[in-house]
Design an enzyme around this catalytic site. Structure first.
Site, PDB file in Angstrom:
ATOM      1  N   ASP A 169       0.831  -1.216   0.000  1.00 50.22           N
ATOM      2  CA  ASP A 169       0.000   0.000   0.000  1.00 50.22           C
ATOM      3  C   ASP A 169       0.862   1.261   0.000  1.00 50.22           C
ATOM      4  O   ASP A 169       0.442   2.306   0.467  1.00 50.22           O
ATOM      5  CB  ASP A 169      -0.926  -0.004   1.224  1.00 50.22           C
ATOM      6  CG  ASP A 169      -0.130  -0.014   2.522  1.00 50.22           C
ATOM      7  OD1 ASP A 169       1.113  -0.068   2.460  1.00 50.22           O
ATOM      8  OD2 ASP A 169      -0.753   0.047   3.596  1.00 50.22           O
ATOM      9  N   CYS A 179       4.853  -0.039   2.742  1.00 48.31           N
ATOM     10  CA  CYS A 179       5.358  -1.340   3.208  1.00 48.31           C
ATOM     11  C   CYS A 179       6.633  -1.203   4.029  1.00 48.31           C
ATOM     12  O   CYS A 179       6.814  -1.915   5.015  1.00 48.31           O
ATOM     13  CB  CYS A 179       5.572  -2.295   2.038  1.00 48.31           C
ATOM     14  SG  CYS A 179       6.716  -1.691   0.782  1.00 48.31           S
ATOM     15  N   HIS A 211       9.218  -3.792  -3.064  1.00 47.06           N
ATOM     16  CA  HIS A 211       8.407  -3.993  -1.862  1.00 47.06           C
ATOM     17  C   HIS A 211       9.260  -4.513  -0.704  1.00 47.06           C
ATOM     18  O   HIS A 211      10.152  -5.338  -0.909  1.00 47.06           O
ATOM     19  CB  HIS A 211       7.304  -5.012  -2.192  1.00 47.06           C
ATOM     20  CG  HIS A 211       6.381  -5.311  -1.058  1.00 47.06           C
ATOM     21  ND1 HIS A 211       5.336  -4.481  -0.714  1.00 47.06           N
ATOM     22  CD2 HIS A 211       6.344  -6.344  -0.179  1.00 47.06           C
ATOM     23  CE1 HIS A 211       4.698  -4.994   0.331  1.00 47.06           C
ATOM     24  NE2 HIS A 211       5.287  -6.120   0.670  1.00 47.06           N
ATOM     25  N   HIS A 218      -3.731   2.980  -8.593  1.00 52.93           N
ATOM     26  CA  HIS A 218      -3.599   1.515  -8.570  1.00 52.93           C
ATOM     27  C   HIS A 218      -2.193   1.138  -8.124  1.00 52.93           C
ATOM     28  O   HIS A 218      -1.221   1.622  -8.687  1.00 52.93           O
ATOM     29  CB  HIS A 218      -3.842   0.919  -9.971  1.00 52.93           C
ATOM     30  CG  HIS A 218      -5.188   1.242 -10.531  1.00 52.93           C
ATOM     31  ND1 HIS A 218      -5.504   1.100 -11.878  1.00 52.93           N
ATOM     32  CD2 HIS A 218      -6.325   1.704  -9.929  1.00 52.93           C
ATOM     33  CE1 HIS A 218      -6.765   1.463 -12.056  1.00 52.93           C
ATOM     34  NE2 HIS A 218      -7.282   1.834 -10.902  1.00 52.93           N
TER      35      HIS A 218
END
Length: 208
Positions: A13, A16, A120, A201
């Site tokens: 999101d 992280c 991420h 997105h």
């Protein structure tokens, strides 16, 4: 030491890094807003150390930028959080299997571990067995006189190498991604970031 190193997946999101740090430090995956405030306050309090040359943008602009929940953190934020918690943060990069250590100049007596796949951050923990609940996780490790964390360090590196062999990373320069929301294909980190900023997105999947 008995146990296995496990990857605790943090939601994708844009926060992280902060939530992964929250998990390994405080066992709390919802600390992003609080930790962004910590970083902004730290940076604002020392405009000499955190200069435009260091931050890549003016001090005040950076402080507003990092408070935006859509913005990603990286090396600057990890070094500040290591000092804030008084613990080293080891960030393992799956693509290169390199470990970047933050806070080591602080000579801290404990260390936590994160894993990075190119886009991420997730948390690394020591678990008694594969599949054990998170309640049994150990995320904070004592740093020994030789500045290692003993057998855990080797287990973590082996885990990262295994993730590398399985290609659990994203080559951010040339990777092809598909947006999980609208199925549009993008190439490279730049296009992915632009698409995320334009649409909101953030759910991308790598495809070849």
């Amino acid at each position: 030491m008995e146990g296995v190193v496990v990857r605790r997946v943090i939601p994708s999101d844009n926060s992280c890094l902060f939530n992964a740090v929250g998990y390994v430090m405080d066992r709390d995956q919802s600390k992003a807003a609080e930790l962004r405030q910590v970083i902004a306050a730290t940076v604002a309090s020392d405009s000499e150390k955190y200069s435009e040359a260091f931050l890549g943008k003016p001090n005040a602009v950076y402080c507003n930028w990092i408070l935006d929940s859509e913005k990603w953190g990286g090396a600057i934020e990890l070094s500040i959080l290591a000092d804030y918690y008084g613990r080293e943060i080891a960030a393992y990069d799956i693509q290169t299997t390199r470990c970047d250590l933050y806070g080591q100049e602080g000579n801290y007596s404990e260390r936590v571990m994160l894993i990075y796949d190119g886009l991420h951050y997730d948390a690394l923990a020591m678990s008694p067995v594969e599949g054990a609940p998170e309640d049994f996780d150990q995320t904070i490790f004592a740093v020994q006189k030789n500045r290692s964390i003993g057998p855990v360090e080797e287990l973590a590196l082996n885990f990262v190498k295994d993730q590398h062999r399985k290609r659990r990373f994203t080559d951010t320069a040339s990777f092809t991604l598909r947006c999980g929301v609208c199925q549009i294909g993008v190439i490279g980190q730049k296009e992915a970031v632009e698409h995320a900023q334009a649409t909101g997105h953030v759910n991308f999947q790598e495809y070849r």
